[in-house]
Design a protein around this motif. Structure first.
Motif, PDB file in Angstrom:
ATOM      1  N   ALA A   1      43.435  -0.189 -19.328  1.00 13.08           N
ATOM      2  CA  ALA A   1      42.686   0.085 -20.554  1.00 13.08           C
ATOM      3  C   ALA A   1      41.441   0.891 -20.213  1.00 13.08           C
ATOM      4  CB  ALA A   1      42.324  -1.212 -21.260  1.00 13.08           C
ATOM      5  N   GLY A   2      40.811   0.563 -19.110  1.00 14.90           N
ATOM      6  CA  GLY A   2      39.622   1.295 -18.695  1.00 14.90           C
ATOM      7  C   GLY A   2      38.843   0.556 -17.631  1.00 14.90           C
ATOM      8  N   ASP A   3      37.849   1.230 -17.105  1.00 19.59           N
ATOM      9  CA  ASP A   3      37.002   0.650 -16.062  1.00 19.59           C
ATOM     10  C   ASP A   3      35.871  -0.153 -16.684  1.00 19.59           C
ATOM     11  OD1 ASP A   3      38.519   1.848 -14.077  1.00 19.59           O
ATOM     12  OD2 ASP A   3      37.256   3.623 -13.981  1.00 19.59           O
ATOM     13  N   VAL A   4      35.474  -1.199 -15.982  1.00 18.97           N
ATOM     14  CA  VAL A   4      34.348  -2.041 -16.387  1.00 18.97           C
ATOM     15  C   VAL A   4      33.526  -2.275 -15.120  1.00 18.97           C
ATOM     16  CG1 VAL A   4      33.622  -4.182 -17.520  1.00 18.97           C
ATOM     17  CG2 VAL A   4      35.838  -3.171 -18.087  1.00 18.97           C
ATOM     18  N   LYS A   5      32.649  -1.336 -14.815  1.00 17.50           N
ATOM     19  CA  LYS A   5      31.902  -1.380 -13.547  1.00 17.50           C
ATOM     20  C   LYS A   5      30.955  -2.571 -13.464  1.00 17.50           C
ATOM     21  CE  LYS A   5      33.888   2.180 -11.886  1.00 17.50           C
ATOM     22  NZ  LYS A   5      35.027   1.951 -11.028  1.00 17.50           N
ATOM     23  N   GLN A   6      30.417  -2.999 -14.600  1.00 23.95           N
ATOM     24  CA  GLN A   6      29.493  -4.140 -14.640  1.00 23.95           C
ATOM     25  C   GLN A   6      30.039  -5.195 -15.611  1.00 23.95           C
ATOM     26  OE1 GLN A   6      26.853  -4.380 -12.606  1.00 23.95           O
ATOM     27  NE2 GLN A   6      27.292  -2.349 -11.780  1.00 23.95           N
TER      28      GLN A   6
ATOM     29  N   PRO B   1      29.182  -8.228 -23.267  1.00 26.04           N
ATOM     30  CA  PRO B   1      28.909  -9.450 -24.024  1.00 26.04           C
ATOM     31  C   PRO B   1      30.092 -10.417 -23.992  1.00 26.04           C
ATOM     32  CG  PRO B   1      28.298  -7.515 -25.310  1.00 26.04           C
ATOM     33  CD  PRO B   1      29.029  -7.017 -24.093  1.00 26.04           C
ATOM     34  N   ALA B   2      29.770 -11.689 -23.914  1.00 26.62           N
ATOM     35  CA  ALA B   2      30.809 -12.723 -23.886  1.00 26.62           C
ATOM     36  C   ALA B   2      31.727 -12.617 -25.092  1.00 26.62           C
ATOM     37  CB  ALA B   2      30.170 -14.102 -23.819  1.00 26.62           C
ATOM     38  N   ALA B   3      31.189 -12.212 -26.224  1.00 23.99           N
ATOM     39  CA  ALA B   3      32.002 -12.081 -27.440  1.00 23.99           C
ATOM     40  C   ALA B   3      33.119 -11.053 -27.255  1.00 23.99           C
ATOM     41  CB  ALA B   3      31.121 -11.700 -28.623  1.00 23.99           C
ATOM     42  N   SER B   4      32.856 -10.010 -26.478  1.00 26.72           N
ATOM     43  CA  SER B   4      33.891  -8.990 -26.227  1.00 26.72           C
ATOM     44  C   SER B   4      35.009  -9.556 -25.367  1.00 26.72           C
ATOM     45  CB  SER B   4      33.272  -7.771 -25.547  1.00 26.72           C
ATOM     46  OG  SER B   4      32.355  -7.149 -26.401  1.00 26.72           O
ATOM     47  N   TRP B   5      34.648 -10.305 -24.322  1.00 28.56           N
ATOM     48  CA  TRP B   5      35.668 -10.931 -23.480  1.00 28.56           C
ATOM     49  C   TRP B   5      36.455 -11.958 -24.286  1.00 28.56           C
ATOM     50  CZ3 TRP B   5      36.899  -8.269 -19.491  1.00 28.56           C
ATOM     51  CH2 TRP B   5      35.939  -7.628 -18.709  1.00 28.56           C
TER      52      TRP B   5
ATOM     53  N   GLN C   1      39.191  -3.783  -8.493  1.00 26.06           N
ATOM     54  CA  GLN C   1      39.065  -2.400  -8.948  1.00 26.06           C
ATOM     55  C   GLN C   1      38.158  -2.271 -10.168  1.00 26.06           C
ATOM     56  OE1 GLN C   1      42.772  -0.259  -9.255  1.00 26.06           O
ATOM     57  NE2 GLN C   1      43.645  -1.331  -7.513  1.00 26.06           N
ATOM     58  N   LYS C   2      37.677  -3.410 -10.684  1.00 24.39           N
ATOM     59  CA  LYS C   2      36.795  -3.430 -11.861  1.00 24.39           C
ATOM     60  C   LYS C   2      37.449  -2.716 -13.037  1.00 24.39           C
ATOM     61  CE  LYS C   2      33.321  -5.401  -9.705  1.00 24.39           C
ATOM     62  NZ  LYS C   2      33.524  -6.803  -9.507  1.00 24.39           N
ATOM     63  N   ARG C   3      38.671  -3.165 -13.356  1.00 25.42           N
ATOM     64  CA  ARG C   3      39.448  -2.552 -14.426  1.00 25.42           C
ATOM     65  C   ARG C   3      40.011  -3.598 -15.367  1.00 25.42           C
ATOM     66  NH1 ARG C   3      42.648   1.693 -10.738  1.00 25.42           N
ATOM     67  NH2 ARG C   3      41.100   3.335 -10.927  1.00 25.42           N
TER      68      ARG C   3
ATOM     69  N   TRP D   1      38.942  -3.223 -26.636  1.00 23.40           N
ATOM     70  CA  TRP D   1      38.557  -2.791 -25.295  1.00 23.40           C
ATOM     71  C   TRP D   1      37.755  -1.493 -25.311  1.00 23.40           C
ATOM     72  CZ3 TRP D   1      41.386   1.665 -24.547  1.00 23.40           C
ATOM     73  CH2 TRP D   1      42.642   1.734 -25.122  1.00 23.40           C
ATOM     74  N   ARG D   2      37.081  -1.225 -26.416  1.00 22.07           N
ATOM     75  CA  ARG D   2      36.233  -0.031 -26.511  1.00 22.07           C
ATOM     76  C   ARG D   2      35.098  -0.028 -25.504  1.00 22.07           C
ATOM     77  NH1 ARG D   2      35.855  -0.149 -32.850  1.00 22.07           N
ATOM     78  NH2 ARG D   2      37.803   0.894 -33.341  1.00 22.07           N
ATOM     79  N   PHE D   3      34.715  -1.182 -25.022  1.00 16.85           N
ATOM     80  CA  PHE D   3      33.595  -1.272 -24.066  1.00 16.85           C
ATOM     81  C   PHE D   3      33.949  -0.724 -22.686  1.00 16.85           C
ATOM     82  CE2 PHE D   3      35.783  -5.368 -23.841  1.00 16.85           C
ATOM     83  CZ  PHE D   3      35.963  -5.534 -22.468  1.00 16.85           C
ATOM     84  N   THR D   4      35.214  -0.407 -22.450  1.00 19.13           N
ATOM     85  CA  THR D   4      35.616   0.124 -21.147  1.00 19.13           C
ATOM     86  C   THR D   4      35.290   1.615 -21.063  1.00 19.13           C
ATOM     87  OG1 THR D   4      37.853   0.678 -21.845  1.00 19.13           O
ATOM     88  CG2 THR D   4      37.510  -1.539 -20.970  1.00 19.13           C
ATOM     89  N   ARG D   5      35.273   2.136 -19.856  1.00 20.64           N
ATOM     90  CA  ARG D   5      35.015   3.558 -19.633  1.00 20.64           C
ATOM     91  C   ARG D   5      36.284   4.229 -19.166  1.00 20.64           C
ATOM     92  NH1 ARG D   5      30.754   3.511 -22.148  1.00 20.64           N
ATOM     93  NH2 ARG D   5      28.918   2.546 -21.354  1.00 20.64           N
TER      94      ARG D   5
END
Length: 168
Positions: free
Chosen positions: A92-97, A102-106, A127-129, A164-168
């Motif tokens: 879906a995308g990378d999540v480096k941090q 936010p917990a609500a997103s997870w 891989q932070k993905r 999963w919009r928060f991913t890069r």
């Protein structure tokens, strides 16, 4: 942008989340004890080609590209080492941090899993993905079944995009 993220992520490294935990036998040993009605890597590749895809060999399984509507999906299709399962994966995308999300997103992702079952979200911490995975039994798999599973998987990816919009 989504297509670029998926393509880049898949090209960098294949996901191997579909590995079955019940039989840790290496591929060479597992292939001598193939479950009844199970397909092999060679069968899988042929079926993907018959469906019109150009499978690219990965260290595990194959990468295919599916273009539907305005989406481009880069997908790994892989058999477990013991050949009991077929897995379908995408990034879906990378999540480096991840701690900064936010917990609500997870929580929204976790709450979505039952609605898209057997597709699920999972986080690859190395891989932070953020990835999506689907597994099915490797019994009596046909080209038609693979096509149906891929179509359903792509539908799940699109249907959950807002989560999963928060991913890069």
């Amino acid at each position: 942008m989504f297509a670029i993220i998926l393509w880049a992520g898949t090209a960098v490294g294949a996901l191997v989340h579909a590995q079955a935990k019940s039989d840790p036998l290496p591929q060479t040993q597992a292939s001598t004890n193939v479950p009844a009605n199970a397909i092999t890597d060679a069968d899988l590749k042929k079926m993907l080609i018959d469906l019109g895809y150009t499978p690219k060999s990965l260290s595990k399984g194959y990468q295919i590209t599916i273009k539907k509507n305005k989406w481009t999906f880069n997908i790994q299709v892989v058999l477990s080492d013991n050949l009991e399962k077929m897995g379908i994966n995408t990034i879906a995308g990378d999540v480096k941090q991840p701690a900064d999300v936010p917990a609500a997103s997870w929580l929204a992702l976790l709450e979505t899993n039952p609605e898209i079952d057997p597709t699920t979200f999972y986080f690859d911490n190395q891989q932070k993905r953020l990835c999506l995975h689907r597994a099915c039994d490797n019994r009596g798999i046909t080209s038609e079944i693979i096509a149906k599973e891929l179509d359903s998987f792509c539908f799940d990816v699109v249907a959950t995009a807002k989560f999963w919009r928060f991913t890069r």
